[in-house]
Write an enzyme that holds these catalytic residues in place. Sequence first.
Site, PDB file in Angstrom:
ATOM      1  N   CYS A  99       0.804  -1.206   0.000  1.00 31.72           N
ATOM      2  CA  CYS A  99       0.000   0.000   0.000  1.00 31.72           C
ATOM      3  C   CYS A  99       0.843   1.265   0.000  1.00 31.72           C
ATOM      4  O   CYS A  99       0.488   2.267  -0.619  1.00 31.72           O
ATOM      5  CB  CYS A  99      -0.973  -0.003   1.166  1.00 31.72           C
ATOM      6  SG  CYS A  99      -0.209  -0.386   2.724  1.00 31.72           S
ATOM      7  N   HIS A 145      -1.533   0.573   7.135  1.00 32.82           N
ATOM      8  CA  HIS A 145      -1.958   0.959   5.791  1.00 32.82           C
ATOM      9  C   HIS A 145      -1.490   2.379   5.508  1.00 32.82           C
ATOM     10  O   HIS A 145      -1.143   3.130   6.420  1.00 32.82           O
ATOM     11  CB  HIS A 145      -3.493   0.876   5.722  1.00 32.82           C
ATOM     12  CG  HIS A 145      -4.019   0.866   4.326  1.00 32.82           C
ATOM     13  ND1 HIS A 145      -3.577  -0.016   3.376  1.00 32.82           N
ATOM     14  CD2 HIS A 145      -4.977   1.628   3.722  1.00 32.82           C
ATOM     15  CE1 HIS A 145      -4.234   0.215   2.232  1.00 32.82           C
ATOM     16  NE2 HIS A 145      -5.094   1.218   2.432  1.00 32.82           N
ATOM     17  N   ASP A 170      -7.795   5.829  -1.995  1.00 34.62           N
ATOM     18  CA  ASP A 170      -6.987   4.667  -1.612  1.00 34.62           C
ATOM     19  C   ASP A 170      -6.650   3.864  -2.855  1.00 34.62           C
ATOM     20  O   ASP A 170      -7.437   3.053  -3.327  1.00 34.62           O
ATOM     21  CB  ASP A 170      -7.759   3.796  -0.615  1.00 34.62           C
ATOM     22  CG  ASP A 170      -6.878   2.708  -0.041  1.00 34.62           C
ATOM     23  OD1 ASP A 170      -5.716   2.581  -0.482  1.00 34.62           O
ATOM     24  OD2 ASP A 170      -7.347   1.983   0.862  1.00 34.62           O
TER      25      ASP A 170
END
Lengths: 321, 661, 307
Positions: free
Chosen positions: B406, B449, B465
């Site tokens: 991520c 994250h 995201d």
Amino acid sequence: MKIFKNGRFFSNHWLNKRIPRQDEITLSHRHIFILPSRFGASYVGLCILLFVMATNFQNNLMLLLCYFLVGIFLLSLFRCYQNFVGLTLRIQSASPVFVGETVTIPLLIKAESTLGQIKMSINNQTAVFVNAGNSNITTAAKMLATYRGQTQCPRIKIESFYPLGLFHCWSMIASDQPLLVYPAPVKCPIPAADVTTLKQGETQSAPTQDKEEYYQLRPHQTGEPLHHIAWKQMAMGRGTLTKQFSGYSSQNIRLIVPNELTGLALEKHLSELTFIILILSQQQQPFSLQLGDKFFDADNTEWHSKVCLKALATWKQNDGI
Amino acid sequence: MASNRQQLLLTCCLLLSCIALFDVLLIWVSGLLIISGIIRISLLRHTQKHTITQRTLNLLAVLSLVVLFWYGWQIGLMNSMLNLLVLACAFKLIKLENHKDFLQLSLSTLFIIACGFMFYQQIIAVVFYSLLVIALLFALQSHFQPNRTLPDLSTELIKQISFAIPVSLLLFIALPHLPPLWQMPGMNQAQSGLSDTLNPGDLSRVAQSAELAFSAEFQQKLPTRTQLYWRAQVMEVFNGKQWSRHPYRLRQQQQLQFSQHYNPRVFGEHYRYSVVAQPTGMNLLYALDVATPVSDDVIANPSYQLTSKFPLVSTISYEVISWYQTPLDQASSFDLVLNLQLPPNGNPRARAFAKQLAANNPTVQQKIRAVLQYYKQQSFVYSLQPDVMPDNMVDTFLFEKKKGFCAHYAASMAYLLRLMGIPARVVTGYMGGENQSGNRINVYQFDAHAWVEAWHEDKGWVRYDPTAVVSPERLLYGLEQAVAYENSFLTEQPFSLMKFKSVRWLNQLRLAFAQMDYWWNSWVVGFNQRQQLSIISAIFGSATLTNIGLFTLGALGIILFIVAVYIWKNKPKSTSPVAVKYYLHALKILKKHGYQRQYSQGPEDYYQQIKTSSPLPVFNVFKRLHNNYMHYQYAGKPSMSPKRLKAELKQLKHVLRTSQS
Amino acid sequence: MSFSALIDQSLENIDSLIIGKRHQIKLALTCLLAGGHLLIEDLPGMGKTTLSHALAEVLGLKFSRVQFTSDLLPADLLGVNIFEPQKQRFQFHQGPLFNNLVLADEINRASPKTQSALLEAMEEHQVSVDGTTHQLPSPFFVIATQNPVNQSGTYPLPESQLDRFLMKIELGYPDEASERAMLKEQINGEKPALDCIITPEKLNQAQQATANLHASDAIISYVLKLVQQSRQSADFPHPLSPRASKAILKCSKSWAYIAGRDHVIPEDVQAVLGAVAEHRLRHNQLLSQQTTPYSQLLLERVDPVSD
């Protein structure tokens, strides 16, 4: 008021008021002193340190540990006190001793539920430890006798660090009974009978004792006249024996302490007389004693020698060194 | 030998307490301690006779001190102090001779055990340390009571502990929990969780850990899974390699600690929840957007971030309200300028790509969609095991490897957006979490994250995201599902219970442990003023100052009560029969009134004495008690009933009083 | 007539003879009742012999008196085998020991050989002469006397044999009033005659009853505490043996019986302890620093009233 004199926490006057001299005492809150011990103080220090650290690091577990230790500390206080209160002590009269010997003051401890070690000492000298239990314990406090004379029984310190050593619980007890210390016997020649004055260090050979009835043989002791030694027996290899003559001698030995004698000379003389009295009473020889103006008539009983020894012990007691 | 027992116990305690601090102690210090422990034990067991001489010991001590000072600068003040203490203990252990040494060593050991709590706060560690403390107390006790048997000592100790535990709990609950008195020197403890810079490779390393990061307990409803973006920190500076916080933000945060609090404008509906955060050594806290703090030592800042006043050196709990309908539309012009800054060079392909995209897409909305579209259309792969990209990280990732975690996606997207003139930043935190029973969510390190926030003139900061575009499973089911294809989940922890979620009972066991841990962390480790107040308001209805006072006094009262019960319970109980008991009692009463019995005086003698010396009524009552005692004790006849004896005793007291007045 | 009344009467009678020594007479009776031998230590002229005589007469016992001297031989005590020409065989002629009550006057004047012959007879209640054993009459009591001072030419009893005597009493000087009464009586020239008040059968019965007297656990623990005190404390050079503790309890029982009680109380123990224990505690220690009697010291240190 002299506080902390001779390592003692309280003045004697105050103590006598608070814990009067008595032979038997059941400890109550009046008689018990309790303070954190040195170890207890550092333990508290550790607790404070832990509290500060726990607060600064916001660490609850450390805080819990700190409070737990505080709880233990608190309980220790109660346990230590509880351990002491209700203890019944009986101080018995101490047998007279000679200077340089150890005075033993017998103590009877009656404990209902006391546990742990109890320490007894006089003037911070030789400590005696007793492990108390549910019973009567006979023990003794010990002290070195340094001065002759009759004095009050010194205060006996009894203390305990039960259960974890965090608290120091103590009491100072004393009985009313006097303590008698005879002068230290110092070896010297035994004077002969009918010697009017015995000056220190002076030796006089005794006149022949053939008038007396031969009684028995016994081991030779240093200081006895040489002509009493049974040379015949010695030649036969039976060791050095002394011929003893039956004691109802008409002669008695006069022991004199001149009034003008003082200081070291007096002490030395008293010590020598002590030795002489001991030997004479062992041989059941009659002797008389003149102490300045005081006069003790000749006798050979045990009682007489005790009276004389006591007189020697207390003679010019406060002039002594 | 009696003294051996406690010395052996103390030695073992010291060794064990230091073994538990293995991470903190320097290797040679612990080695030295173990050696001295072995020497001490062999001395105690008489396998070795000769102690080390004082001179050798002094030499060794000086040498060790020099070495410790050398290393001390590197390991931080606290740690070096602790090492110093352990070192001193090691030398003391060799020379353990007298009473004083023993006591000093026991106190030091106690302190070392307490220090252990700074590093380990799990239940199991506390159990271990408690056992050590108990063993230490036992050693102390047998030191001061050398002649008592083991069972005797144990019952004594159990008594003391059973007293101390409730007292300590009451003190813990009732006494105010103070804020830190002053800042302590750093612990240099191993930091876990997020770091204050974002290096794309780092985050995937964090995600290898199954440790709990924090748990949150919601008051009413739970948010949906896609809402669970736990903001931890905002990265606004990119230097071409890594993202980090701007120094200005750090200064701002420090100012906020001392000045008035910053409160974001909020409206709409909210979630209210409390978070129990594990120690990280940093100030970062976790919250859902837009968060306003309830607890005092939590500070909000203009990046919508929550921070703690003090570094999290131990588990803390705090309460937060999250206004999930409020947009993040507060930003100063400085913020916007800051979030457009770029490194002067590097990543040429990304720059070209951004230029091209910007030319093709006129609006902000379109530009962002184009970027996301790029991730979607190109065959990007979500992976826990990305390749290393040392140079021109964004270029390598976007155009060559196309495989990343991520952080790679977030870092590259924010960079692209800035290149296109859109203010953008990277936010790190956690995404998702595991639902536990009772409105609780546990968030683990592998939930770490990173995502992107871009500024829209009309809507403010909007969350994007890119990971969710590439791997929707990450968003919907979590990391384990997202990386299932490559079997990389928790590869470094093969025995973690997390890996056996499919085995039902193991999973239940894990959840039960988690439950216990949560309870432990929130009510013991993280217990603070907030919980204290909630207890008070649960008892009294509200937490006013008087109620707090009442509560504290009440708790102290209970402690006094426990003390009283304890004393009463431990009162020496006479096991003697009633006839004897009451007779002895009568003697005590008579003694109080001046009729003392000599210690060795027999009962009949004393009776005669009373007969001649006391008034007739007193004698008459005593006569009955005396006869009863004599009959019972010496003639073997039954005694009067306790009731009658009690009455007689009462009568005796009465008669004595009247006769004296 | 109950036994204690009989005792009272005998006490009364003996007391008229040896005035002011009631306690000692009672102790002596206690000793005989407990079936033990008695040692009386005192200066000459204190009434030792008179007491023994009186006891013998009151109890209706056959009495003999032996004056111990250094040339006394065991045969003089036990008896000898004499050849009888008429019957052409040896006939055993009993010595003075073959009596119910034997007064061994100044026991420490005799040679150890004679002493041990007596002590053996005391222990065994029988004598062996030339290989034949002769049973002594029952009851058999020995009252021995010795002079504490003027020990020259004496053979003090060995320590191991002192405790063969159940009790040792000292008569001591009478108080002024008693002595005055005594002198007056002498002027009057009246010497009261003593009758046999307690027959040997009655004595036997009383001895049986004494043995069965109730001694509670409390009394036994009191005796134990006393004995243990003597063993624990360093003040007692010769601790009390189990034989001594048995003796203490036995005498306490007799004392209680004489007092007319059917159980023992601490005062009974206290009353007899001096007589039973002092010689065991002190042995032959003449020159000792201890002026107060050991037994008194012992009593002072134990609380009779405790649980």
